[in-house]
Design an enzyme around this catalytic site. Sequence first.
Site, short mmCIF file in Angstrom:
data_model
loop_
_atom_site.label_atom_id
_atom_site.label_comp_id
_atom_site.label_asym_id
_atom_site.label_seq_id
_atom_site.Cartn_x
_atom_site.Cartn_y
_atom_site.Cartn_z
N HIS A 16 0.82 -1.21 0.00
CA HIS A 16 0.00 0.00 0.00
C HIS A 16 0.85 1.26 0.00
CE1 HIS A 16 -3.45 -2.67 0.77
NE2 HIS A 16 -4.01 -1.79 -0.01
N CYS A 47 -10.25 -2.10 -11.25
CA CYS A 47 -9.58 -0.93 -10.66
C CYS A 47 -8.25 -1.26 -9.99
CB CYS A 47 -10.51 -0.21 -9.69
SG CYS A 47 -10.90 -1.19 -8.24
N ASP A 99 -5.62 -7.46 -5.04
CA ASP A 99 -5.93 -8.51 -4.08
C ASP A 99 -6.33 -9.80 -4.78
OD1 ASP A 99 -5.45 -7.74 -1.36
OD2 ASP A 99 -6.93 -6.18 -1.63
C1 PEP Z 1 -7.15 -4.02 -5.29
O1 PEP Z 1 -7.01 -4.87 -4.41
O2 PEP Z 1 -6.91 -4.23 -6.48
C2 PEP Z 1 -7.61 -2.66 -4.94
C3 PEP Z 1 -7.92 -1.80 -5.88
O3 PEP Z 1 -7.65 -2.35 -3.62
P1 PEP Z 1 -6.35 -2.00 -2.75
O4 PEP Z 1 -5.18 -1.99 -3.68
O5 PEP Z 1 -6.60 -0.70 -2.12
O6 PEP Z 1 -6.29 -3.14 -1.79
MG MG Z 2 -7.85 -4.50 -2.41
#
Ligand code: PEP
Ligand code: MG
Length: 745
Positions: free
Chosen positions: A362, A675, A628
Amino acid sequence: MAERFESESRKLLGRLRDAMAGDDRGQARLDKITSLIANSIGSEVCSIYLFRDEETLELCATEGLNAEAVHMTRMRLGEGLVGRVAKRRQVINTADAPGAKGFRFMPETGEEIYSSFLGVPIQRLGDALGVLVVQSKQAREYTMDEVYALEVVAMVLAEMTELGAFVGEGAAMSARHSQPMMLRGTVAQEGVAEGHIWLYEPRVVVSNPIADDPHRELERLSEAVEELRVGVDKMLDMSADAEQRQVLEAYRMFANSKGWMRRMEVSISNGLSAEAAVEKEQSIARARMEKVSDNYLRERLSDLDDLSNRMLRILTGQGTDTGAEMPVDPILVARNIGPAELLEYGRTLKGIILESGSVGSHAAIVARALAIPLIVQAGRVTNEGLNGDHVMVDGEQGIVHLRPDDTVVTAFRDKMAMQTEALKRYESIIDKPALTECGQTIELNMNAGLMADLPSLEGSGAQGVGLFRTELQFLVRNQMPRRSELSALYTRVLDAAKGKRVVFRTLDIGSDKVLPYMKPTDEPNPALGWRAIRVGLDKPGVMQMQLQALLRASNGRPLTIMFPFVAQYEEYTQARAALDKALARERRLGHVVPETVEVGAMLETPSLGFAPRQFFEEVGFLSIGGNDLKQFFFAADRENERVRKRYDTLNVSFLSFLEQIVERCAGTDTPLSFCGEDAGRPVEALCLAAIGLRSLSMRPASIGPVKSLLRRSNLEEVRKVIMDARHRGEMSVRPAVMKWLAEQG
Ligand code: PEP
Ligand code: MG
């Protein structure tokens, strides 16, 4: 005997200190040092060899060998006994040097008459600086005490050189930390940047390596160790995070290690100050760290390194805040950093270089949200860089140019200018749709999480915000924000969007996104633990507060809400019920409710791809969280570079799975978007569009490049390339797609 030797070695260090404080400079000082050591140890020869460059050692001073050989005799790393000591960073102690493995005869030094050889590496915090050698005619092995004493002297020499206390002519170490250097890492956020190093954890400077009063130093050491132990215990009491606890347990183990303590006590008895004794152990651990390939061992050695830094801070009283001023155009250099700490810096940073870190973390996502070039896995950067050093970050190639020379600077600036040119080219298509050659229009949205992202909505040509990560606002604070604050913030976001659609994702905390004021309980595997919607459903108060804030902010305008990390149908139903409850409450209280409320879910676990048809019919829309989803599909931690990069997004199994989701959504008319970070990579985006995704959400800077490629491509042809690669049984369709792209020019 040992005691007598200890006091001899203390005397020697005392004399060395006097030599350092004397008027002699440069070569005269080095000569004095070799003569002092030879006399004290009772050897005919003492020589100092220093690195001239990374591969070559040079004899820089000697007592006993031919004086003419100084600055003439050189050897390559690994060559001869001296070269072997330097290469292996290990002591060589032999009674029969000419008969020892690797011996190289150097006639110019007159060396053949000396039988005994003792060489110890001169190193500081993992940096090899040179070799200190004593030799004598009498064939004997040096005692352990003598070996240890020479190591202590080498340690002091390393400190002196680090402090610039002498400059040996021709010695490369005098120029340490002033030479250009290139380091390679992995790109986590593209872009190029030029600036100056800002160390996240400035190094501790040990200015008193030698001490007169060993009793006092032993006291200081044991006081510091005690303070350290109490501190570690306190942190353990407070920590609920499983991974952090594991590190703290290792700290505690080291802090209570008798061997570690004993070795430092011996160094002090030999004349080192408490801080120099800590640093000596730290140097040895760093040298070892470079050699071990076992990940677990490396991590433990790195724990010891951190612990040593803590000890040094206690002993020297130097905190992390040294009062140094942040340089202009700061480029942050750290071993690793969490998303919350990075957010604190905001956009002040021009670039980020991490020694460990991962593309999928993150922190990397925050860097991307802030559009700051980020390189991870840039080994040794915290060691090689000093605060204020000129540095260039090549976030295309994953290269860091430290203290670059003029040619690199010129080439790099040309590259930066070319990038600006490229950006201008994308500007010409800002207002145009992502219409492919085969007539498909792909909706391109942007990901956001900070108020500061919103201006990009116009600048990038995004059609809306496909993912607003609301947790970033929670991470930057040290207490839970109030509903009124959140509502004011969401109002500003909707105002800035000027009617464009914003998909607000409810709080996605847990895993590596830990709120300082809401720590999860001890979890063995936080990525599979209490996170996102699971927290929301278990803590309905927080979820209600956020939903109310969103409803109020909409103030009659259309509102879009998305629930993260939904793993099964029921979780969506429960979250939806929570929203209905909040809506009913707002109505009851007489507040204006949104004109429309669209409610969707993120598809981030493979299980949801297999949910019953009713789920697909009921959910307002779905957005694939590829970051994820990929980690759970391949069972490969998105934060662990070692395993993450084994699996390609364009792997045929993963693409087949995505295709099934596309088909299921098409069968129930469920709007679907993607996304995850891959949506912002042009080749990946092209393949996603080719398998049927019609909406992608990415960081604003990617919209231009993705749109540009889509507008020049025929998705049907790409689809055929993908199908053919699949039929051929290829593991990933990437090579085939890249080949096709190259053919298209
Ligand atoms: C993902 O997991 O692709 C997502 C967009 O959420 P994050 O990266 O914030 O976990
Ligand atoms: Mg995610």
